[in-house]
Design a protein around this motif. Structure first.
Motif: not given
Length: 522
Positions: A131, A134-135, A138, A144, A148
């Motif tokens: 996570e 991914t954050r 983004k 983003l 998130d």
């Protein structure tokens, strides 16, 4: 305890198996939610509760909708919550089917508690790291969104709701809040949730630019416009063309630059230094400040007309001390990231005492301070989990005593689904936003009563120095007994000298049976 305060969804049609799993999960330091069948699990994971679920323990064989069916539906809906499949049959074909359906791990009944704990710990750590990655991706790509953002706080729900509404328009936004609360993260989510997603998000820290360079950096300049201008420079407004311009610490802008900013907002055009004609720019403006701009207006440091242009849609972000529910999840994500960056894969969690201390600390530097604190702790840590000694600065500020929950506060290991932490009374910014972000009254804990008595002793005085109510002491004693005897209710009732029916009645009275059958451990 590994990754304390994580919430695990237990899905099994066998009530005895549910109870056994709940007892194990609570003993590991987590909260739980149960579902009696696959259909109920899917409903939970598609509803508002889904954001609170960190992991699923899923039975393979259930009537109507089995474990494979549940995973298939969840993955089809892009719900990526990690899942552990359990079954009485451990054939290779079964394992392959479970993994193909989207399970991250597979255990065979009856699973040993140690094996289950390792699986939960590893999946939570891996999930947190994924996570975080991914954050970052983004945010870098301008995609983003508010989903998130890490939060379980009611105070932040209002911020997110306001941000979602603002994202659909081009309205100027002013984000206010203390340093380190995540103003830039909210700005990124606003940009990534609107029509300008994937477009540039240009961030300018107005307080970090030398005063004589502010105008050039923001609006640009032509070659030869002043001594030293050997080349043409494109300003931040032009860089943000088509996207979003985020002016952090906007209250630090000099008065003469404030005039040009006002014109840029009104006319959507700028005048680079030395340019013969204005340049049209298309930008979305989000401003932020850790001060109250209205106070600066009254002091004559900020233009009133500019203030009303910026403050069209105000959003106030509460400090971390007013949303302590977010501390465990944030700490978990920072731990996963820094453990990976520092090559310390053996650091897999935070002890209960350390987490209690982190939740009680007042965090003057907010999320940024928490992030740096966890980073330092990971570097210092030599064991499998972060302990109080790995947070020397925080421990020193707390008088070297690991804070524990005050009487009446929820404990994290008795099977309850909702938990509160003691929150010292803090000064809050004035204004409408400030008053609407607290859901409860914070209580100041006097110095003489801020720490609980040693284990095995019960405090007889409350936070104000008065004798405590019998009901409060009874509730605390029941909580202690449940914890001490690992949820074995027959033993708890025996040691308290009451019948099981009386014990369950009192559990209901004190709200300790939130999950229905979570307190029954035969």
């Amino acid at each position: 305890m590994q990754f304390a305060n994580s919430k695990i969804l237990i899905v099994d049609d066998d009530p005895i198996q549910r109870r056994l799993l709940q007892e194990a999960v609570h003993k590991f330091g987590h909260k739980s939610r149960t579902a009696e069948n696959g259909a109920e699990a899917v409903r939970i994971m598609k509803g508002p509760e889904a954001s609170e679920i960190d992991l699923i323990i899923l039975d393979m064989v259930m009537p109507e909708l089995d474990g494979i069916g549940v995973l298939t539906q969840l993955r089809k809906e892009k719900i990526s919550t990690p899942a552990i499949i359990q079954t009485a049959h451990g054939g290779i074909d079964t394992v392959v089917s479970a993994m193909n359906a989207g399970a991250q791990d597979f255990v065979v009944k009856p699973v040993a508690p140690e094996r289950l704990n390792v699986s939960i710990r590893n999946l939570l750590k891996t999930s947190a790291l994924e996570e975080e990655i991914t954050r970052f991706r983004k945010q870098a790509s301008g995609t983003l969104t508010f989903s998130d953002i890490i939060t379980h706080s009611p105070a932040m729900e209002r911020v997110i709701n306001l941000g979602r509404r603002a994202a659909s328009s081009n309205i100027p936004i002013l984000i206010e809040g203390e340093s380190g609360v995540g103003k830039e993260m909210i700005a990124s989510a606003i940009q990534g949730s609107g029509e300008r997603k994937s477009k540039p998000l240009v961030t300018v820290n107005c307080g970090a630019i030398p005063e004589n360079l502010v105008e050039s950096i923001l609006f640009g300049h032509e070659k030869g416009a002043f001594t030293g201008a050997s080349e043409k420079h494109v300003g931040k407004f032009q860089e943000a063309h088509g996207g979003t311009l985020f002016l952090d610490e906007v209250g630090e802008l000099p008065q003469e630059v404030q005039v040009k900013l006002l014109r840029a907002i009104q006319e959507n055009e700028i005048d680079p230094i030395g340019s013969k004609r204005p340049i049209k720019v298309d930008f979305r403006l989000i401003s932020a400040t850790n001060r109250r701009l209205l106070d600066q207006v009254k002091e004559g440091k900020f233009r009133e007309d500019l203030y009303y242009r910026l403050n069209v849609f105000p959003i106030w972000i509460p400090p971390l001390r007013d949303r302590r529910e977010d501390v465990p999840t944030l700490a978990r994500h920072f731990l996963a990231r820094f453990a990976a960056e520092e090559g310390k894969s053996h650091v897999a969690g935070i002890s209960q005492e350390a987490m209690a201390m982190l939740q009680t600390y007042h965090w003057p530097g907010n999320i940024r301070q928490l992030e740096n604190t966890v980073f330092r702790a990971v570097v210092l840590c030599d064991g499998a989990e972060l302990v109080v000694d790995d947070f020397p600065q925080i421990a020193a500020a707390m008088d070297h005593v690991a804070p524990v929950s005050m009487p009446g506060a929820r404990e994290t290991n008795v099977g309850s689904d909702s938990f509160d932490s003691p929150s010292p009374k803090t000064d809050r910014p004035s204004g409408a936003d400030a008053g609407e972000n607290n859901s409860r009254e914070d209580v100041a804990i006097p110095k003489a009563f801020e720490h609980a008595a040693p284990f095995g002793f019960m405090r007889s005085l409350d936070n104000e120095g008065h004798v405590r109510k019998l009901t409060d002491m009874e509730e605390e004693l029941i909580r202690t007994a449940i914890n001490h005897y690992s949820g074995r209710m027959t033993e708890v009732a025996k040691r308290l000298g009451i019948g099981r029916s009386t014990l369950y009645r009192k559990l209901k009275e004190y709200g300790l049976d939130d999950t229905g059958d979570s307190d029954a451990a035969a």
